[in-house]
Design an enzyme around this catalytic site. Structure first.
Site: not given
Length: 155
Positions: A48-49, A119
């Site tokens: 995911d990073g 985020e």
């Protein structure tokens, strides 16, 4: 028969993990490889990073990204397989990303704007506590918060 010609220029990117690097070599050999600047799709090999990094890098150019899990966590990724990649991409359901827009005004009046997919985090840069207010879509959600930092994440 579905037209797959619009996915003929694939750029592969991979995380530094051994599994991702091995997959990178195999997929480039099997499907060819183009630089990101001339590709019409990017295949991200990792977790995911990496997916978030590639999405952020291509946020403004509209280039689609198809993720294959070769990382530790892969909630955003598809299962890895070397076979039928172009068909899998063609059959994938597109997801439209709506990034967070962060606008910061410092105490001396300077403004900064950035976009984020997952985020936004703010950390104080001095030994003094940060004094923050939070507005979402122009509506004040918190008038004053004194803290060391803040993280605002998507749901």
């Amino acid at each position: 028969m579905q037209d797959l010609s619009h996915y003929e220029k694939i750029a592969f990117v991979a995380s530094p993990r051994d599994e991702a690097q091995d997959a990178l070599v195999k997929l480039r050999h099997k499907y060819g490889a183009f630089p990101e600047a001339s590709a019409n799709i990017i295949v991200a090999l990792g977790g995911d990073g990496l997916m978030l990094e590639v999405l952020r890098r291509h946020m403004n150019d509209g280039l689609p990204v198809f993720g294959l899990n070769q990382g530790t966590i892969g909630f955003l990724m598809n299962d890895y397989s070397e076979d039928n990649l172009i068909e899998r991409i063609s059959e994938a359901k597109p997801t439209i990303i709506h990034p967070l827009k962060m606008r910061v005004e410092t105490t001396d009046g300077k403004c900064f704007e950035e976009y984020a997919i997952n985020e936004v985090s703010l950390l104080r840069q001095t030994h003094q506590a940060a004094k923050l207010s939070i507005k979402v879509d122009g509506k004040e959600q918190m008038s004053r918060m004194i803290c060391d930092g803040l993280i605002i994440a998507t749901s």
